[in-house]
Scaffold this motif. Structure first.
Motif, PDB file in Angstrom:
ATOM      1  N   UNK A 158     -99.723  57.008 -49.247  1.00 40.74           N
ATOM      2  CA  UNK A 158     -99.413  55.593 -49.379  1.00 40.74           C
ATOM      3  C   UNK A 158    -100.390  54.892 -50.012  1.00 40.74           C
ATOM      4  N   UNK A 200     -98.810  50.272 -44.537  1.00 42.99           N
ATOM      5  CA  UNK A 200     -99.075  50.297 -46.140  1.00 42.99           C
ATOM      6  C   UNK A 200     -97.654  50.569 -46.729  1.00 42.99           C
ATOM      7  N   UNK A 251    -101.062  52.728 -39.603  1.00 38.22           N
ATOM      8  CA  UNK A 251    -101.609  52.240 -40.851  1.00 38.22           C
ATOM      9  C   UNK A 251    -100.867  52.652 -42.037  1.00 38.22           C
ATOM     10  N   UNK A 252    -100.775  54.176 -42.046  1.00 36.35           N
ATOM     11  CA  UNK A 252     -99.947  54.509 -43.233  1.00 36.35           C
ATOM     12  C   UNK A 252     -98.741  53.948 -43.332  1.00 36.35           C
ATOM     13  N   UNK A 253     -97.965  53.884 -42.189  1.00 27.80           N
ATOM     14  CA  UNK A 253     -96.469  53.289 -42.162  1.00 27.80           C
ATOM     15  C   UNK A 253     -96.500  51.946 -42.740  1.00 27.80           C
ATOM     16  N   UNK A 307    -100.777  62.203 -45.440  1.00 24.34           N
ATOM     17  CA  UNK A 307     -99.584  61.019 -45.437  1.00 24.34           C
ATOM     18  C   UNK A 307    -100.453  59.486 -46.064  1.00 24.34           C
ATOM     19  N   UNK A 349    -101.092  57.210 -38.528  1.00 28.38           N
ATOM     20  CA  UNK A 349     -99.668  57.147 -38.752  1.00 28.38           C
ATOM     21  C   UNK A 349     -99.369  55.571 -38.975  1.00 28.38           C
TER      22      UNK A 349
END
Lengths: 75, 361
Positions: free
Chosen positions: B308, A44, A40-42, B304, A38
């Motif tokens: 991204x 990016x 890492x995704x945020x 998710x 999560x």
């Protein structure tokens, strides 16, 4: 910048909220791995929304090598 | 796992057709010219051979899928091989999500922000993938026949507009161009190998893979030839979505002159199902690498990450298409080289072989 950070935080919290039971059941390693994904995704998401010159991954991959060299002469 | 033979064939066919319909008609026609029917056949033959190799490997380990085989036979090195497949299908997943987003942005919803289409797409595929393979199989069985019928209908409805002069010179074969077109098509056909990663040899006999590949090849040839005969070899390579433009030529009656909308309505669910398969394969691979995870849990965070990464990996719709030139180099390493290595080296342990032979006697 702030808007993208808030949206990333919102999505992450939403996922954590809906999966809270499974997170408890599956144990600590899974919990930490989920936090990493999560986070890492945020990161990016914020990067692609705010950076002035985004380094797009496949654009970088394109520059590594020309795969059609054998066909090049007549092109 | 209750998956019928019918579903397996449709799953395989949809896996090959859905993205290829959007991504590749332009470069295929650009390089293969009037011989646009030939690259799909060549790709089909090559991938059939690779698929046969994987089926032989699966036959050595009854009732196990390839991920299971690799993680149980070589617990350490097997995880690296699983990781390579997971990375490959993650790239396919992000590419397909971006493909859907850009397609809708260009053709139907130009004012809608990309992230809105993207988030809705990802939300849908996460919901589908959480249901598991059986739900995916049922969805495929529901929507895929409609897409097959629609594709078969296209030449029937367009035959009056065909210009056969676009086939000239029909006896001229530019083998270099055909080779490049095959290079572009090959990884898209190779995606069908993903079935061997989640199905065992009892669910996935070789003959079903053959049927799936033959069905997809025939449908792609039909679409490619229709585009060529309607738009011509000079126009098709200059269009972003030639298949969409071909379908736009369809006018069934006066009141149904936008027949492409119901056609997109049929294509989109199959495309979403295909993307959900990729998400399932990635999640299942991660579960095999790290058994603490469950598939229905990991799909949401992975969804998710996919969302991204679809924005981070590809700069825009044009670059997504341009990347098709380099993509085979990365994809074919896993799709061709790894199966050959698995065929050569992945065998049961000696005592497993002996106990299997005893059971047979």
């Amino acid at each position: 910048m702030i808007a993208s950070m808030v949206s990333a935080l919102f999505i992450s919290l939403l996922i954590l909220f809906f999966q809270r039971k499974q997170l408890q059941e599956l144990g600590r390693p899974v919990r930490y791995a989920t936090y990493v994904i999560l986070l890492l995704s945020s990161a990016i998401w914020v990067y692609t929304r705010t950076a002035e010159h985004v380094w797009y991954m496949t654009v970088g991959m394109e520059n590594l090598v020309d795969p059609l060299i054998p066909f090049r002469e007549d092109d | 796992m209750r998956i019928s033979n019918h579903q397996i064939v449709l799953i395989g066919a949809m896996y090959v057709i859905n993205s290829t319909l959007i991504s590749l008609p332009a470069p295929t026609t650009q390089y293969a010219k009037q011989q646009v029917w030939l690259p799909p056949i060549l790709c089909c033959l090559i991938i059939l051979f690779i698929f046969w190799l994987l089926c032989r490997v699966l036959a050595r380990f009854p009732d196990q899928d390839l991920f299971q085989v690799m993680s149980s036979r070589y617990p350490f090195w097997g995880k690296f091989v699983i990781g390579s497949f997971v990375l490959l299908y993650f790239m396919i997943l992000t590419r397909d999500v971006r493909l859907i987003i850009d397609f809708f942005n260009v053709t139907l919803l130009p004012q809608t922000p990309l992230w809105v289409t993207g988030s809705l797409t990802v939300l849908t595929i996460v919901m589908i993938a959480r249901g598991g393979v059986e739900i995916l199989g049922r969805m495929t069985e529901f929507f895929a026949p409609a897409l097959v019928i629609v594709i078969l209908l296209i030449p029937v409805l367009l035959i009056k507009d065909f210009d056969y002069s676009f086939l000239m010179p029909y006896n001229e074969y530019d083998w270099q161009g055909i080779g490049i077109a095959t290079w572009y098509n090959l990884p898209y056909f190779g995606e069908v190998l993903g079935m061997a990663l989640i199905f065992s040899n009892r669910t996935l006999p070789f003959r079903l893979g053959v049927r799936a590949l033959l069905l997809s090849t025939v449908l792609l040839i039909i679409i490619g030839m229709c585009s060529l005969l309607i738009l011509g070899g000079q126009i098709v390579p200059r269009l972003m979505y030639p298949t969409y433009e071909t379908v736009r030529q369809l006018r069934v009656t006066d009141f149904l002159d936008r027949f492409e909308l119901p056609m997109i309505g049929v294509w989109l669910p199959t495309m979403l199902t295909k993307v959900a398969y990729s998400l399932y394969i990635v999640s299942y691979g991660i579960k095999r690498m790290f058994p603490q995870f469950t598939v229905d849990f990991i799909v949401t965070p992975l969804g998710y990450l996919t969302f991204v990464c679809s924005f981070w990996f590809f700069s825009d719709a044009i670059q997504l298409f341009k990347f098709n030139r380099e993509w085979p180099m990365y994809a074919l390493t896993v799709q061709i080289l790894v199966p050959i290595m698995l065929y050569l080296f992945l065998r049961p342990k000696r005592h497993q072989l002996e106990s299997g032979a005893l059971e047979k006697t």
